[in-house]
Design a protein around this motif. Sequence first.
Motif, PDB file in Angstrom:
ATOM      1  N   ILE A  22      80.235  95.415  17.182  1.00 11.06           N
ATOM      2  CA  ILE A  22      79.059  94.868  17.889  1.00 11.06           C
ATOM      3  C   ILE A  22      79.115  93.351  17.881  1.00 11.06           C
ATOM      4  N   THR A  23      79.475  92.783  16.734  1.00  7.72           N
ATOM      5  CA  THR A  23      79.552  91.318  16.638  1.00  7.72           C
ATOM      6  C   THR A  23      80.883  90.890  16.007  1.00  7.72           C
ATOM      7  N   PRO A  24      81.942  90.797  16.828  1.00  6.70           N
ATOM      8  CA  PRO A  24      83.202  90.271  16.288  1.00  6.70           C
ATOM      9  C   PRO A  24      82.953  88.857  15.780  1.00  6.70           C
ATOM     10  N   ARG A  25      83.551  88.488  14.641  1.00  6.68           N
ATOM     11  CA  ARG A  25      83.284  87.134  14.162  1.00  6.68           C
ATOM     12  C   ARG A  25      84.258  86.670  13.093  1.00  6.68           C
ATOM     13  N   ASN A  26      84.066  85.404  12.716  1.00  4.03           N
ATOM     14  CA  ASN A  26      84.924  84.771  11.721  1.00  4.03           C
ATOM     15  C   ASN A  26      86.394  84.831  12.131  1.00  4.03           C
ATOM     16  N   PHE A  27      86.664  84.241  13.307  1.00  4.85           N
ATOM     17  CA  PHE A  27      88.040  84.132  13.822  1.00  4.85           C
ATOM     18  C   PHE A  27      88.603  85.546  13.960  1.00  4.85           C
ATOM     19  N   THR A  28      89.768  85.837  13.381  1.00  6.65           N
ATOM     20  CA  THR A  28      90.336  87.180  13.556  1.00  6.65           C
ATOM     21  C   THR A  28      89.767  88.191  12.558  1.00  6.65           C
ATOM     22  N   PHE A  29      88.879  87.736  11.665  1.00  5.46           N
ATOM     23  CA  PHE A  29      88.455  88.602  10.559  1.00  5.46           C
ATOM     24  C   PHE A  29      87.862  89.923  11.069  1.00  5.46           C
ATOM     25  N   ARG A  30      86.920  89.826  12.005  1.00 10.06           N
ATOM     26  CA  ARG A  30      86.370  91.056  12.584  1.00 10.06           C
ATOM     27  C   ARG A  30      86.710  91.055  14.069  1.00 10.06           C
ATOM     28  N   SER A  31      87.755  91.789  14.416  1.00 12.26           N
ATOM     29  CA  SER A  31      88.231  91.829  15.800  1.00 12.26           C
ATOM     30  C   SER A  31      87.978  93.213  16.376  1.00 12.26           C
ATOM     31  N   ARG A  32      88.189  93.334  17.675  1.00 12.81           N
ATOM     32  CA  ARG A  32      88.044  94.655  18.306  1.00 12.81           C
ATOM     33  C   ARG A  32      89.398  95.355  18.414  1.00 12.81           C
ATOM     34  N   GLU A  33      90.461  94.559  18.417  1.00 16.65           N
ATOM     35  CA  GLU A  33      91.823  95.118  18.362  1.00 16.65           C
ATOM     36  C   GLU A  33      92.504  94.459  17.168  1.00 16.65           C
ATOM     37  N   PHE A  34      93.050  95.264  16.267  1.00 12.95           N
ATOM     38  CA  PHE A  34      93.672  94.691  15.068  1.00 12.95           C
ATOM     39  C   PHE A  34      94.749  95.645  14.574  1.00 12.95           C
ATOM     40  N   GLU A  35      95.473  95.207  13.562  1.00 13.54           N
ATOM     41  CA  GLU A  35      96.517  96.079  13.014  1.00 13.54           C
ATOM     42  C   GLU A  35      96.185  96.488  11.589  1.00 13.54           C
ATOM     43  N   GLN A  36      96.558  97.707  11.280  1.00 14.22           N
ATOM     44  CA  GLN A  36      96.402  98.189   9.907  1.00 14.22           C
ATOM     45  C   GLN A  36      97.777  98.586   9.364  1.00 14.22           C
ATOM     46  N   ALA A  37      97.959  98.412   8.065  1.00 12.67           N
ATOM     47  CA  ALA A  37      99.141  98.925   7.365  1.00 12.67           C
ATOM     48  C   ALA A  37      98.586  99.920   6.352  1.00 12.67           C
ATOM     49  N   VAL A  53      96.181  93.986   8.594  1.00  9.24           N
ATOM     50  CA  VAL A  53      97.287  93.028   8.724  1.00  9.24           C
ATOM     51  C   VAL A  53      96.742  91.660   9.169  1.00  9.24           C
ATOM     52  N   ASP A  54      95.830  91.672  10.136  1.00  8.90           N
ATOM     53  CA  ASP A  54      95.313  90.391  10.653  1.00  8.90           C
ATOM     54  C   ASP A  54      94.463  89.679   9.595  1.00  8.90           C
ATOM     55  N   ARG A  55      93.660  90.456   8.873  1.00 10.33           N
ATOM     56  CA  ARG A  55      92.843  89.835   7.820  1.00 10.33           C
ATOM     57  C   ARG A  55      93.720  89.252   6.722  1.00 10.33           C
ATOM     58  N   THR A  56      94.801  89.973   6.381  1.00  9.57           N
ATOM     59  CA  THR A  56      95.681  89.463   5.328  1.00  9.57           C
ATOM     60  C   THR A  56      96.439  88.239   5.839  1.00  9.57           C
ATOM     61  N   ALA A  57      96.848  88.268   7.121  1.00  7.58           N
ATOM     62  CA  ALA A  57      97.518  87.090   7.694  1.00  7.58           C
ATOM     63  C   ALA A  57      96.561  85.891   7.664  1.00  7.58           C
ATOM     64  N   LEU A  58      95.286  86.143   7.954  1.00  6.85           N
ATOM     65  CA  LEU A  58      94.298  85.051   7.909  1.00  6.85           C
ATOM     66  C   LEU A  58      94.134  84.537   6.472  1.00  6.85           C
ATOM     67  N   ALA A  59      94.127  85.460   5.510  1.00  8.07           N
ATOM     68  CA  ALA A  59      94.032  85.054   4.101  1.00  8.07           C
ATOM     69  C   ALA A  59      95.244  84.204   3.714  1.00  8.07           C
ATOM     70  N   ILE A  60      96.415  84.591   4.205  1.00 12.49           N
ATOM     71  CA  ILE A  60      97.633  83.822   3.902  1.00 12.49           C
ATOM     72  C   ILE A  60      97.513  82.407   4.478  1.00 12.49           C
TER      73      ILE A  60
END
Length: 448
Positions: free
Chosen positions: A194-209, A319-326
Amino acid sequence: MTSAESDPSDSSPVATEKIVSLCARRGFIFPSSEIYGGINGFWDYGPLGVELKNNLKAAWWQRMVRERGDVEGIDSSIVAHPRTWEASGHVEHFSDPMVDCRACKKRFRADQLEGIEGCSSREGTSEHDFTEPVGFNLMLQTKIGASEESASVAYLRPETCQSIFTDFKRVREAARQKVPFGIAQIGKAFRNEITPRNFTFRSREFEQAEMEFFVHPSDRDRWFDIWREERMAFHREIGLQESQTRFREHAATELAHYAGRAVDVEFLFPFGWQEIEGIHDRGDWDLSRHSEFSGKDLSMTDEDGERYTPMVVETSMGVDRTALAILVAAYCEEVLEGGESRTVMRFAPKLAPVKVAVLPLSKKLKEPAHAIAKDLRRSFNCFYDDSGNIGRRYRRQDEIGTPFCVTYDFDSQEDGKVTVRDRDTMQQERIPIDGLARTLRERLEGEA
Ligand code: GAP
Protein backbone atom coordinates in the motif's frame (compact mmCIF):
# COMPACT_ATOMS: atom_id res chain seq x y z
CA MET A 1 13.53 13.51 -6.40
CA THR A 2 10.60 11.31 -7.42
CA SER A 3 7.71 10.33 -5.19
CA ALA A 4 9.25 6.86 -5.04
CA GLU A 5 12.22 8.26 -3.14
CA SER A 6 10.64 10.73 -0.74
CA ASP A 7 9.46 9.48 2.59
CA PRO A 8 8.27 11.79 5.30
CA SER A 9 8.50 9.05 7.92
CA ASP A 10 12.29 8.74 7.67
CA SER A 11 13.80 9.57 11.05
CA SER A 12 17.17 10.54 9.48
CA PRO A 13 16.34 11.64 5.97
CA VAL A 14 19.80 13.14 5.48
CA ALA A 15 21.60 9.82 5.81
CA THR A 16 19.09 7.99 3.63
CA GLU A 17 19.25 10.75 1.07
CA LYS A 18 23.03 10.48 0.86
CA ILE A 19 22.73 6.81 0.01
CA VAL A 20 19.91 7.47 -2.47
CA SER A 21 21.92 10.21 -4.13
CA LEU A 22 25.15 8.21 -4.37
CA CYS A 23 23.19 5.24 -5.74
CA ALA A 24 21.61 7.34 -8.50
CA ARG A 25 24.76 9.33 -9.32
CA ARG A 26 27.07 6.34 -9.56
CA GLY A 27 24.55 3.98 -11.13
CA PHE A 28 23.85 1.55 -8.32
CA ILE A 29 20.05 1.92 -8.02
CA PHE A 30 17.58 4.45 -9.42
CA PRO A 31 13.82 4.68 -10.02
CA SER A 32 12.40 2.41 -12.68
CA SER A 33 11.01 4.29 -15.72
CA GLU A 34 12.79 7.38 -14.42
CA ILE A 35 12.22 9.41 -17.61
CA TYR A 36 8.46 9.10 -16.97
CA GLY A 37 8.80 10.25 -13.37
CA GLY A 38 9.33 6.80 -11.85
CA ILE A 39 6.80 4.19 -10.77
CA ASN A 40 6.28 3.90 -7.04
CA GLY A 41 7.78 0.76 -5.50
CA PHE A 42 9.85 -0.31 -8.54
CA TRP A 43 13.60 0.17 -8.90
CA ASP A 44 16.32 -0.48 -11.46
CA TYR A 45 19.84 -1.64 -10.65
CA GLY A 46 22.51 -0.02 -12.84
CA PRO A 47 25.95 -1.35 -13.82
CA LEU A 48 27.37 -1.22 -10.27
CA GLY A 49 24.13 -2.22 -8.54
CA VAL A 50 23.72 -5.38 -10.57
CA GLU A 51 27.31 -6.41 -9.77
CA LEU A 52 26.74 -5.79 -6.06
CA LYS A 53 23.47 -7.72 -6.05
CA ASN A 54 24.94 -10.59 -8.11
CA ASN A 55 27.90 -10.80 -5.71
CA LEU A 56 25.48 -10.96 -2.77
CA LYS A 57 23.40 -13.68 -4.43
CA ALA A 58 26.55 -15.63 -5.36
CA ALA A 59 27.80 -15.46 -1.74
CA TRP A 60 24.41 -16.71 -0.50
CA TRP A 61 24.27 -19.53 -3.08
CA GLN A 62 27.82 -20.55 -2.26
CA ARG A 63 27.13 -20.72 1.50
CA MET A 64 23.60 -22.15 1.34
CA VAL A 65 23.78 -24.56 -1.61
CA ARG A 66 27.25 -25.26 -3.00
CA GLU A 67 29.04 -25.82 0.30
CA ARG A 68 26.36 -28.15 1.63
CA GLY A 69 25.51 -31.68 0.72
CA ASP A 70 22.09 -31.34 2.35
CA VAL A 71 20.64 -28.40 0.38
CA GLU A 72 19.53 -28.51 -3.28
CA GLY A 73 18.94 -25.46 -5.47
CA ILE A 74 16.01 -24.80 -7.81
CA ASP A 75 14.72 -21.99 -10.03
CA SER A 76 10.94 -22.15 -10.32
CA SER A 77 8.47 -20.12 -12.38
CA ILE A 78 7.10 -16.84 -11.04
CA VAL A 79 3.51 -17.75 -11.92
CA ALA A 80 2.29 -20.91 -10.21
CA HIS A 81 -1.02 -22.80 -10.44
CA PRO A 82 -3.62 -20.54 -8.75
CA ARG A 83 -4.56 -23.35 -6.34
CA THR A 84 -1.07 -22.92 -4.85
CA TRP A 85 -2.16 -19.62 -3.33
CA GLU A 86 -5.42 -21.02 -2.03
CA ALA A 87 -3.52 -23.82 -0.30
CA SER A 88 -0.88 -21.45 1.12
CA GLY A 89 -3.57 -19.18 2.59
CA HIS A 90 -2.54 -16.13 0.55
CA VAL A 91 -5.89 -15.74 -1.27
CA GLU A 92 -7.71 -15.63 2.04
CA HIS A 93 -5.24 -14.02 4.43
CA PHE A 94 -2.47 -12.10 2.64
CA SER A 95 -3.76 -8.60 3.23
CA ASP A 96 -2.89 -5.41 5.06
CA PRO A 97 -5.49 -3.10 6.62
CA MET A 98 -5.98 -0.07 4.37
CA VAL A 99 -7.70 3.29 4.74
CA ASP A 100 -8.44 5.96 2.12
CA CYS A 101 -8.71 9.69 2.79
CA ARG A 102 -12.04 10.85 1.35
CA ALA A 103 -10.63 14.36 0.79
CA CYS A 104 -7.14 13.95 -0.71
CA LYS A 105 -7.82 10.41 -2.04
CA LYS A 106 -4.50 9.14 -0.68
CA ARG A 107 -4.27 5.56 0.54
CA PHE A 108 -2.45 4.44 3.72
CA ARG A 109 -1.80 1.32 5.76
CA ALA A 110 -4.11 1.59 8.76
CA ASP A 111 -1.41 0.18 11.05
CA GLN A 112 1.24 2.69 9.88
CA LEU A 113 -0.43 6.08 10.31
CA GLU A 114 2.16 7.52 12.68
CA GLY A 115 4.22 10.32 11.11
CA ILE A 116 2.35 10.43 7.78
CA GLU A 117 1.98 13.72 5.90
CA GLY A 118 -1.21 15.70 6.58
CA CYS A 119 -4.18 16.10 4.25
CA SER A 120 -3.69 18.81 1.67
CA SER A 121 -7.31 19.01 0.52
CA ARG A 122 -9.31 19.99 3.60
CA GLU A 123 -9.93 23.56 4.55
CA GLY A 124 -8.87 24.67 8.04
CA THR A 125 -7.32 21.33 9.01
CA SER A 126 -4.60 18.97 7.87
CA GLU A 127 -6.41 15.98 9.36
CA HIS A 128 -7.39 13.23 6.97
CA ASP A 129 -10.99 12.08 6.60
CA PHE A 130 -10.39 8.34 6.71
CA THR A 131 -12.68 5.53 5.58
CA GLU A 132 -13.06 2.46 7.81
CA PRO A 133 -10.07 0.06 7.47
CA VAL A 134 -10.56 -2.73 4.95
CA GLY A 135 -8.34 -5.70 4.14
CA PHE A 136 -6.34 -5.14 0.96
CA ASN A 137 -4.91 -8.28 -0.66
CA LEU A 138 -1.27 -7.69 -1.55
CA MET A 139 -0.98 -10.23 -4.36
CA LEU A 140 -0.48 -8.79 -7.84
CA GLN A 141 -2.83 -10.36 -10.35
CA THR A 142 -2.35 -11.17 -13.99
CA LYS A 143 -4.40 -13.07 -16.57
CA ILE A 144 -3.33 -16.16 -18.47
CA GLY A 145 -4.90 -17.18 -21.77
CA ALA A 146 -5.25 -15.85 -25.28
CA SER A 147 -8.75 -14.37 -25.18
CA GLU A 148 -10.19 -12.06 -22.56
CA GLU A 149 -13.22 -14.36 -21.99
CA SER A 150 -11.31 -17.57 -21.43
CA ALA A 151 -8.36 -16.03 -19.58
CA SER A 152 -8.00 -17.09 -15.98
CA VAL A 153 -6.67 -15.07 -13.07
CA ALA A 154 -3.19 -15.95 -11.84
CA TYR A 155 -0.84 -14.28 -9.37
CA LEU A 156 2.73 -13.08 -9.46
CA ARG A 157 4.20 -14.98 -6.50
CA PRO A 158 4.30 -12.96 -3.26
CA GLU A 159 7.05 -15.26 -1.89
CA THR A 160 9.37 -17.70 -3.63
CA CYS A 161 9.01 -20.57 -1.16
CA GLN A 162 5.64 -22.00 -2.21
CA SER A 163 7.07 -23.69 -5.29
CA ILE A 164 9.73 -25.25 -3.05
CA PHE A 165 6.84 -26.97 -1.24
CA THR A 166 5.03 -27.96 -4.44
CA ASP A 167 8.35 -29.27 -5.91
CA PHE A 168 9.32 -31.02 -2.66
CA LYS A 169 8.62 -34.62 -3.72
CA ARG A 170 10.14 -34.28 -7.20
CA VAL A 171 13.35 -32.66 -5.91
CA ARG A 172 13.78 -35.10 -3.02
CA GLU A 173 13.42 -38.08 -5.32
CA ALA A 174 15.51 -36.65 -8.17
CA ALA A 175 18.34 -35.58 -5.85
CA ARG A 176 18.03 -38.75 -3.72
CA GLN A 177 17.86 -36.69 -0.53
CA LYS A 178 16.66 -37.85 2.86
CA VAL A 179 15.19 -35.75 5.66
CA PRO A 180 16.80 -33.61 7.05
CA PHE A 181 17.55 -31.67 3.88
CA GLY A 182 16.73 -28.32 2.31
CA ILE A 183 15.69 -26.72 -0.99
CA ALA A 184 16.83 -23.21 -1.84
CA GLN A 185 16.09 -20.64 -4.47
CA ILE A 186 16.63 -17.01 -5.32
CA GLY A 187 14.03 -15.14 -7.32
CA LYS A 188 11.62 -12.28 -7.78
CA ALA A 189 8.58 -11.80 -5.59
CA PHE A 190 5.81 -9.22 -5.94
CA ARG A 191 3.60 -7.52 -3.38
CA ASN A 192 1.19 -4.71 -4.08
CA GLU A 193 2.39 -2.79 -1.01
CA ILE A 194 0.00 0.00 0.00
CA THR A 195 2.83 2.38 0.87
CA PRO A 196 6.19 1.46 -0.67
CA ARG A 197 8.86 3.43 1.16
CA ASN A 198 12.36 3.95 2.45
CA PHE A 199 14.08 3.64 -0.93
CA THR A 200 14.19 -0.05 -1.92
CA PHE A 201 13.31 -1.24 1.60
CA ARG A 202 9.61 -1.74 0.89
CA SER A 203 9.18 -2.32 -2.84
CA ARG A 204 6.45 -3.87 -4.94
CA GLU A 205 8.90 -6.00 -6.92
CA PHE A 206 11.86 -7.45 -5.03
CA GLU A 207 14.03 -10.53 -4.73
CA GLN A 208 14.10 -13.14 -2.03
CA ALA A 209 16.75 -15.77 -1.25
CA GLU A 210 14.81 -18.51 0.55
CA MET A 211 15.71 -21.92 1.89
CA GLU A 212 13.20 -24.41 3.28
CA PHE A 213 14.76 -27.10 5.47
CA PHE A 214 12.65 -30.24 5.97
CA VAL A 215 13.11 -32.02 9.29
CA HIS A 216 11.58 -34.75 11.42
CA PRO A 217 9.16 -33.25 14.00
CA SER A 218 11.46 -34.37 16.83
CA ASP A 219 14.31 -32.28 15.36
CA ARG A 220 12.66 -28.94 14.63
CA ASP A 221 14.00 -26.88 17.56
CA ARG A 222 17.57 -28.03 17.08
CA TRP A 223 17.52 -27.08 13.38
CA PHE A 224 15.87 -23.75 14.11
CA ASP A 225 18.80 -22.84 16.38
CA ILE A 226 21.37 -24.09 13.88
CA TRP A 227 19.93 -21.97 11.05
CA ARG A 228 19.53 -18.93 13.25
CA GLU A 229 23.29 -18.96 13.98
CA GLU A 230 24.26 -19.85 10.40
CA ARG A 231 22.32 -16.92 9.04
CA MET A 232 23.83 -14.38 11.43
CA ALA A 233 27.31 -15.70 10.56
CA PHE A 234 26.49 -15.00 6.90
CA HIS A 235 25.52 -11.40 7.63
CA ARG A 236 28.86 -10.92 9.42
CA GLU A 237 30.67 -12.37 6.44
CA ILE A 238 29.12 -9.83 4.06
CA GLY A 239 30.22 -6.93 6.24
CA LEU A 240 27.26 -6.20 8.56
CA GLN A 241 28.79 -5.52 11.98
CA GLU A 242 27.60 -6.80 15.34
CA SER A 243 26.54 -3.30 16.40
CA GLN A 244 24.36 -2.97 13.27
CA THR A 245 22.50 -6.29 13.43
CA ARG A 246 20.33 -8.01 16.01
CA PHE A 247 17.76 -10.77 16.36
CA ARG A 248 14.17 -9.95 17.19
CA GLU A 249 12.07 -12.87 18.37
CA HIS A 250 8.38 -12.55 17.45
CA ALA A 251 5.91 -12.47 20.30
CA ALA A 252 3.23 -15.19 20.25
CA THR A 253 0.65 -12.58 19.15
CA GLU A 254 2.67 -11.68 16.03
CA LEU A 255 3.11 -15.24 14.78
CA ALA A 256 1.26 -16.54 11.73
CA HIS A 257 -1.35 -19.06 12.90
CA TYR A 258 0.75 -21.99 11.62
CA ALA A 259 4.15 -20.77 12.86
CA GLY A 260 5.94 -22.26 15.86
CA ARG A 261 8.63 -19.58 16.19
CA ALA A 262 9.92 -16.66 14.17
CA VAL A 263 13.05 -14.57 14.56
CA ASP A 264 13.90 -11.56 12.40
CA VAL A 265 17.43 -10.50 11.61
CA GLU A 266 17.23 -6.73 11.89
CA PHE A 267 19.66 -4.11 10.58
CA LEU A 268 20.07 -0.57 11.89
CA PHE A 269 19.04 1.54 8.86
CA PRO A 270 19.04 5.35 8.95
CA PHE A 271 15.25 4.98 9.43
CA GLY A 272 15.61 2.61 12.40
CA TRP A 273 15.94 -1.13 13.15
CA GLN A 274 14.21 -3.07 10.37
CA GLU A 275 13.95 -6.67 9.21
CA ILE A 276 16.24 -7.92 6.44
CA GLU A 277 15.62 -11.65 6.96
CA GLY A 278 13.15 -13.92 8.70
CA ILE A 279 13.89 -17.34 10.19
CA HIS A 280 10.62 -19.19 10.61
CA ASP A 281 9.45 -22.47 12.05
CA ARG A 282 6.56 -23.12 9.63
CA GLY A 283 5.64 -26.50 11.15
CA ASP A 284 3.99 -28.91 8.71
CA TRP A 285 1.49 -26.30 7.48
CA ASP A 286 2.74 -25.97 3.91
CA LEU A 287 3.24 -29.63 3.02
CA SER A 288 -0.01 -30.63 4.73
CA ARG A 289 -2.01 -27.96 2.90
CA HIS A 290 -0.48 -28.79 -0.49
CA SER A 291 -1.18 -32.49 0.17
CA GLU A 292 -4.78 -31.61 0.94
CA PHE A 293 -5.33 -29.25 -2.01
CA SER A 294 -3.48 -31.31 -4.64
CA GLY A 295 -4.54 -34.74 -3.44
CA LYS A 296 -0.86 -35.84 -3.57
CA ASP A 297 0.53 -37.39 -0.42
CA LEU A 298 3.66 -35.49 0.67
CA SER A 299 4.18 -37.38 3.92
CA MET A 300 7.08 -39.75 4.61
CA THR A 301 7.99 -42.79 6.69
CA ASP A 302 10.52 -42.49 9.51
CA GLU A 303 13.04 -45.08 10.75
CA ASP A 304 10.40 -46.61 13.05
CA GLY A 305 7.99 -47.06 10.14
CA GLU A 306 5.72 -44.19 11.31
CA ARG A 307 4.18 -41.83 8.75
CA TYR A 308 4.88 -38.16 9.32
CA THR A 309 4.78 -34.87 7.44
CA PRO A 310 8.16 -33.09 7.59
CA MET A 311 8.37 -29.84 9.52
CA VAL A 312 9.91 -26.81 7.87
CA VAL A 313 12.54 -24.39 9.15
CA GLU A 314 12.71 -21.48 6.72
CA THR A 315 15.38 -18.83 6.18
CA SER A 316 14.04 -15.99 4.04
CA MET A 317 16.40 -13.15 3.14
CA GLY A 318 15.33 -10.08 1.22
CA VAL A 319 18.06 -9.57 -1.39
CA ASP A 320 17.26 -5.89 -2.01
CA ARG A 321 16.97 -5.10 1.70
CA THR A 322 20.27 -6.83 2.40
CA ALA A 323 21.90 -5.01 -0.54
CA LEU A 324 20.60 -1.75 0.94
CA ALA A 325 22.01 -2.72 4.35
CA ILE A 326 25.37 -3.42 2.71
CA LEU A 327 25.32 0.03 1.08
CA VAL A 328 24.48 1.71 4.41
CA ALA A 329 27.11 -0.31 6.31
CA ALA A 330 29.79 0.44 3.70
CA TYR A 331 29.15 4.20 3.46
CA CYS A 332 31.84 6.28 5.11
CA GLU A 333 32.86 9.94 4.93
CA GLU A 334 36.43 10.68 6.02
CA VAL A 335 38.48 13.82 6.51
CA LEU A 336 42.04 13.13 5.42
CA GLU A 337 45.28 14.71 6.59
CA GLY A 338 45.45 18.16 5.03
CA GLY A 339 41.70 18.65 5.40
CA GLU A 340 40.62 16.98 2.15
CA SER A 341 37.61 14.70 2.49
CA ARG A 342 36.56 11.53 0.73
CA THR A 343 33.52 9.29 0.55
CA VAL A 344 34.53 5.66 0.61
CA MET A 345 32.34 2.57 0.32
CA ARG A 346 34.04 -0.02 2.51
CA PHE A 347 32.46 -3.09 0.90
CA ALA A 348 33.74 -6.53 1.87
CA PRO A 349 36.05 -7.24 -1.13
CA LYS A 350 33.98 -10.17 -2.37
CA LEU A 351 30.91 -7.90 -2.64
CA ALA A 352 32.65 -4.91 -4.23
CA PRO A 353 31.14 -4.32 -7.70
CA VAL A 354 34.54 -3.44 -9.18
CA LYS A 355 37.54 -5.29 -7.75
CA VAL A 356 40.35 -3.36 -9.38
CA ALA A 357 40.80 -0.18 -11.43
CA VAL A 358 43.68 0.34 -13.83
CA LEU A 359 44.75 3.99 -14.03
CA PRO A 360 47.62 5.01 -16.31
CA LEU A 361 49.40 8.08 -14.97
CA SER A 362 49.35 9.66 -18.42
CA LYS A 363 47.29 9.08 -21.56
CA LYS A 364 50.61 8.33 -23.25
CA LEU A 365 50.72 5.10 -21.24
CA LYS A 366 47.31 3.98 -22.47
CA GLU A 367 48.50 0.99 -24.46
CA PRO A 368 50.42 -0.97 -21.80
CA ALA A 369 47.77 -0.03 -19.19
CA HIS A 370 45.01 -1.37 -21.46
CA ALA A 371 46.95 -4.61 -21.82
CA ILE A 372 47.07 -4.97 -18.01
CA ALA A 373 43.32 -4.26 -17.73
CA LYS A 374 42.59 -6.81 -20.45
CA ASP A 375 44.57 -9.43 -18.56
CA LEU A 376 42.95 -8.62 -15.19
CA ARG A 377 39.45 -8.74 -16.72
CA ARG A 378 39.83 -12.48 -17.18
CA SER A 379 39.85 -12.80 -13.37
CA PHE A 380 37.93 -9.80 -11.99
CA ASN A 381 35.48 -7.07 -12.78
CA CYS A 382 38.11 -4.49 -13.69
CA PHE A 383 37.63 -0.82 -14.58
CA TYR A 384 39.88 1.30 -16.79
CA ASP A 385 40.09 5.08 -16.39
CA ASP A 386 42.60 7.49 -17.90
CA SER A 387 40.70 10.78 -17.57
CA GLY A 388 41.40 13.53 -15.02
CA ASN A 389 44.10 13.84 -12.39
CA ILE A 390 45.09 10.73 -10.48
CA GLY A 391 43.79 12.02 -7.11
CA ARG A 392 40.35 12.55 -8.58
CA ARG A 393 40.42 9.12 -10.19
CA TYR A 394 41.25 7.53 -6.82
CA ARG A 395 38.29 9.38 -5.25
CA ARG A 396 35.94 8.09 -7.94
CA GLN A 397 37.04 4.53 -7.18
CA ASP A 398 36.78 5.09 -3.40
CA GLU A 399 33.20 6.25 -3.86
CA ILE A 400 32.21 2.98 -5.55
CA GLY A 401 34.29 0.86 -3.13
CA THR A 402 36.96 -0.53 -5.49
CA PRO A 403 39.44 -2.37 -3.20
CA PHE A 404 42.54 -1.82 -5.39
CA CYS A 405 43.76 0.78 -7.86
CA VAL A 406 46.66 -0.15 -10.12
CA THR A 407 48.68 2.77 -11.48
CA TYR A 408 50.92 2.36 -14.47
CA ASP A 409 53.57 5.11 -14.61
CA PHE A 410 56.69 5.97 -16.60
CA ASP A 411 58.88 3.79 -14.33
CA SER A 412 56.67 0.77 -15.05
CA GLN A 413 58.19 0.44 -18.49
CA GLU A 414 61.65 0.21 -16.89
CA ASP A 415 61.08 -1.90 -13.78
CA GLY A 416 58.06 -4.01 -14.90
CA LYS A 417 56.14 -2.93 -11.77
CA VAL A 418 52.92 -1.00 -11.04
CA THR A 419 51.76 0.90 -7.96
CA VAL A 420 48.90 -0.82 -6.15
CA ARG A 421 46.86 1.42 -3.84
CA ASP A 422 44.71 -0.04 -1.08
CA ARG A 423 41.23 1.55 -0.77
CA ASP A 424 41.07 1.45 3.04
CA THR A 425 44.63 2.28 4.11
CA MET A 426 45.42 4.32 0.96
CA GLN A 427 48.91 2.82 1.17
CA GLN A 428 50.77 2.31 -2.06
CA GLU A 429 53.12 -0.49 -2.97
CA ARG A 430 55.19 -1.39 -6.04
CA ILE A 431 54.23 -4.83 -7.34
CA PRO A 432 55.55 -6.80 -10.36
CA ILE A 433 53.21 -6.83 -13.36
CA ASP A 434 54.15 -10.45 -13.85
CA GLY A 435 51.74 -12.39 -11.59
CA LEU A 436 49.67 -9.27 -10.75
CA ALA A 437 46.31 -11.07 -11.10
CA ARG A 438 47.49 -13.80 -8.69
CA THR A 439 48.76 -11.27 -6.13
CA LEU A 440 45.49 -9.32 -6.25
CA ARG A 441 43.40 -12.47 -5.97
CA GLU A 442 45.34 -13.56 -2.87
CA ARG A 443 44.82 -10.16 -1.30
CA LEU A 444 41.10 -10.05 -2.18
CA GLU A 445 40.56 -13.51 -0.76
CA GLY A 446 42.69 -12.75 2.29
CA GLU A 447 40.53 -9.74 3.11
CA ALA A 448 37.21 -11.39 2.21
N1 GAP B 1 8.46 -16.96 2.84
C1 GAP B 1 8.45 -16.13 3.98
C2 GAP B 1 8.35 -14.72 3.69
O1 GAP B 1 8.15 -14.30 2.55
P1 GAP B 1 8.45 -12.35 4.81
O2 GAP B 1 8.92 -11.98 6.18
O3 GAP B 1 7.13 -11.87 4.35
O4 GAP B 1 8.52 -13.95 4.78
C3 GAP B 1 10.88 -12.37 3.86
O5 GAP B 1 9.56 -11.90 3.76
C4 GAP B 1 11.86 -11.28 3.50
O6 GAP B 1 11.54 -10.71 2.23
C5 GAP B 1 11.84 -10.10 4.47
O7 GAP B 1 12.69 -10.31 5.58
C6 GAP B 1 12.35 -8.96 3.60
O8 GAP B 1 13.75 -8.92 3.61
C7 GAP B 1 11.86 -9.35 2.21
N2 GAP B 1 10.67 -8.54 1.84
C8 GAP B 1 9.40 -8.76 2.21
N3 GAP B 1 8.59 -7.80 1.70
C9 GAP B 1 9.38 -6.95 1.02
C10 GAP B 1 9.15 -5.74 0.27
N4 GAP B 1 7.93 -5.25 0.11
N5 GAP B 1 10.21 -5.11 -0.29
C11 GAP B 1 11.47 -5.62 -0.15
N6 GAP B 1 11.75 -6.74 0.54
C12 GAP B 1 10.73 -7.41 1.12
